[in-house]
Design an enzyme around this catalytic site. Sequence first.
Site, PDB file in Angstrom:
ATOM      1  N   GLN A 288     -16.528 -16.659  -3.839  1.00 31.28           N
ATOM      2  CA  GLN A 288     -17.850 -16.971  -3.586  1.00 31.28           C
ATOM      3  C   GLN A 288     -18.312 -16.888  -5.163  1.00 31.28           C
ATOM      4  OE1 GLN A 288     -18.828 -19.319  -1.737  1.00 31.28           O
ATOM      5  NE2 GLN A 288     -18.212 -18.696   0.536  1.00 31.28           N
ATOM      6  N   GLU A 336      -2.990 -17.329   3.325  1.00 34.96           N
ATOM      7  CA  GLU A 336      -3.084 -17.569   1.855  1.00 34.96           C
ATOM      8  C   GLU A 336      -2.003 -18.261   0.770  1.00 34.96           C
ATOM      9  OE1 GLU A 336      -6.302 -18.649   0.279  1.00 34.96           O
ATOM     10  OE2 GLU A 336      -4.623 -19.170  -1.465  1.00 34.96           O
ATOM     11  N   CYS A 411     -18.196 -24.862   3.643  1.00 37.65           N
ATOM     12  CA  CYS A 411     -18.729 -25.337   2.321  1.00 37.65           C
ATOM     13  C   CYS A 411     -19.149 -27.215   2.648  1.00 37.65           C
ATOM     14  CB  CYS A 411     -18.318 -24.964   1.653  1.00 37.65           C
ATOM     15  SG  CYS A 411     -16.759 -25.952   1.159  1.00 37.65           S
TER      16      CYS A 411
HETATM   17  C1  LIG Z   1     -13.226 -21.316   0.654  1.00 34.61           C
HETATM   18  S1  LIG Z   1     -11.657 -20.524   0.306  1.00 34.61           S
HETATM   19  C2  LIG Z   1     -11.683 -19.334   1.148  1.00 34.61           C
HETATM   20  C3  LIG Z   1     -11.160 -17.996   0.315  1.00 34.61           C
HETATM   21  C4  LIG Z   1     -11.960 -16.596   1.473  1.00 34.61           C
HETATM   22  N1  LIG Z   1     -11.584 -17.011   2.806  1.00 34.61           N
HETATM   23  C5  LIG Z   1     -13.325 -15.722   0.926  1.00 34.61           C
HETATM   24  O1  LIG Z   1     -13.790 -15.864   1.912  1.00 34.61           O
HETATM   25  O2  LIG Z   1     -13.489 -15.356  -0.743  1.00 34.61           O
HETATM   26  C6  LIG Z   1     -10.270 -21.279   1.275  1.00 34.61           C
HETATM   27  C7  LIG Z   1      -8.980 -20.851   0.568  1.00 34.61           C
HETATM   28  O3  LIG Z   1      -8.014 -21.340   0.999  1.00 34.61           O
HETATM   29  C8  LIG Z   1      -6.827 -21.806   0.464  1.00 34.61           C
HETATM   30  N2  LIG Z   1      -5.779 -23.108   0.973  1.00 34.61           N
HETATM   31  C9  LIG Z   1      -6.125 -24.078   0.957  1.00 34.61           C
HETATM   32  N3  LIG Z   1      -5.303 -24.747   1.980  1.00 34.61           N
HETATM   33  C10 LIG Z   1      -4.681 -24.059   2.213  1.00 34.61           C
HETATM   34  C11 LIG Z   1      -3.398 -23.810   3.037  1.00 34.61           C
HETATM   35  N4  LIG Z   1      -3.121 -24.708   3.231  1.00 34.61           N
HETATM   36  N5  LIG Z   1      -2.894 -22.352   3.589  1.00 34.61           N
HETATM   37  C12 LIG Z   1      -2.674 -21.461   2.694  1.00 34.61           C
HETATM   38  N6  LIG Z   1      -4.459 -21.070   2.199  1.00 34.61           N
HETATM   39  C13 LIG Z   1      -4.774 -22.464   1.542  1.00 34.61           C
HETATM   40  C14 LIG Z   1      -7.330 -21.705  -1.280  1.00 34.61           C
HETATM   41  O4  LIG Z   1      -6.413 -20.890  -2.298  1.00 34.61           O
HETATM   42  C15 LIG Z   1      -8.421 -20.934  -1.107  1.00 34.61           C
HETATM   43  O5  LIG Z   1      -8.290 -18.879  -1.139  1.00 34.61           O
END
Ligand SMILES: C[S@@+](CC[C@H](N)C(=O)[O-])C[C@H]1O[C@@H](n2cnc3c(N)ncnc32)[C@H](O)[C@@H]1O
Length: 472
Positions: A288, A336, A411
């Site tokens: 974030q 992830e 978000c």
């Molecule tokens: C909004 S971020 C949230 C990260 C974490 N929860 C945080 O609060 O810091 C979304 C995360 O999902 C990962 N991501 C996106 N699509 C994905 C998928 N299909 N499978 C696994 N991870 C994914 C991205 O790389 C990113 O790190």
Amino acid sequence: MVVHEFTVVPGTWMPRGEALSLDLPCPTAIWQGIPGEKSLIHVYHRGRNLWMGRWLEAIEQADPERVDPPCDRYSACGGCPLMHLTPVGQRRVRLDLLRKAFEDEDVPLGRVAEVVPFEGPQREFRHVVKLAAGRSERGNLRLGAYGRNSHAVIPIPECLVATPSLREAMKVVSHHMIGLAIPPWDAETGRGLLRYVVLRQSRASGDVLVTLVAAHFSAALVTLAEEIGRGFPAVVGVHLHVNDGEGNAIFQHDGDGLGGTRHLVGKGVIEERLCGARFRIGPGDFFQTNPSMAEKLATEAVGALLPGRPLVDLYSGVGSIALLGAATAGWAIGVEEVESAVLRARENASLNGVPAEFVMGQVLSVLPEIQTRLGATRPNVVVNPARRGLEEGVLGAILALDPARVLYVSCNPRTLARDLRDLLKAGFHLASVTPFDMFPNTSHVETLVVLDPSSAARDEPSRGPRRRRVGA
Ligand SMILES: C[S@@+](CC[C@H](N)C(=O)[O-])C[C@H]1O[C@@H](n2cnc3c(N)ncnc32)[C@H](O)[C@@H]1O
């Protein structure tokens, strides 16, 4: 004679933060407008389906929440579309947008407590800045933000929302990029080198990590990295990420994540602290941008977990929710897709002595293995997807885990409402909806939703999962 100035009363907010008027022959998006305020506007673009206008002045009475935007690049940059409102006025917009998104999907929002406010001045809270490399109209090299409604690069050396160190770092990078005549990438000709620069600062240590994003490797970038490191001591490390893809994405993800990233000088990571825990963050990792609000959100989320039930943290990044929630849950597993983030999350788990595992892969493909491991144990499931929300099929795979509670962190109110509609159809109900002021001066809303299964037969005690690493 073409008339450009009109008097309108905008009716609603648009998702990007303009006010929408239906008073003219075509719906009109009004920059700096406010719904309900009778205003004189200048229409500067007439598209087929949408006109674009700019607010000039209020007629009769200005909205009580209107203020003069304190930034001289407010209109040119466009990154802070709600800067013409007080913090109270901005929170009303976010709540309106959330309400509208829920209404559009027939999801009953119920009574939502106020948006959890960002305390303090609406400045210097951004710990990440993403800059584009380009040229001015005269051909001079520039580093800055893409302009509102244009692809022109607008220098933002005094950006009010970036931390003071990030402002300084921006100037240092810009100075050396110009001094070394590093050519910006030109997508039309396929020539040039530097595409973007991403700067992240740790609130805890003050350290800044710089990532240069270039179309290909060049020794000139190593020199640039060395100069940046020498030019500003807060910059503790510089990386290079090679992105030779088309489109505007900053990072290019290969099969294993950010494959084209190499460490040029200084430290490889910076360390942040959230709710007392330590998190190492590397180039390209999601974390974030507003640590104090991230802390509030994480505290609320962890408080909503059902104690003693395992935590399945989907889209786990470098592990913030999984690691903070593991103590309550007893054990956590994160999923992830970016390999570097997974490695960092595992490192963060051992750094904090937390019982958590992290699996690399797409949520959809990893969930069946997690289901096998959990057996009949009904977990807490946290999802925190990117703006596009849950991919097709993910909801079904989550339901197959038979979660005792689901926490959805989002978000993007629109994809959140879409996915909630499907969760409600599947028998869940909303226990709480809490929006957060994560991105002051913008129309973005970060929301935590807690959902419980409606059926009463949901309270059998939990058994522990089998603790084996899967899919790694
Ligand atoms: C909004 S971020 C949230 C990260 C974490 N929860 C945080 O609060 O810091 C979304 C995360 O999902 C990962 N991501 C996106 N699509 C994905 C998928 N299909 N499978 C696994 N991870 C994914 C991205 O790389 C990113 O790190």
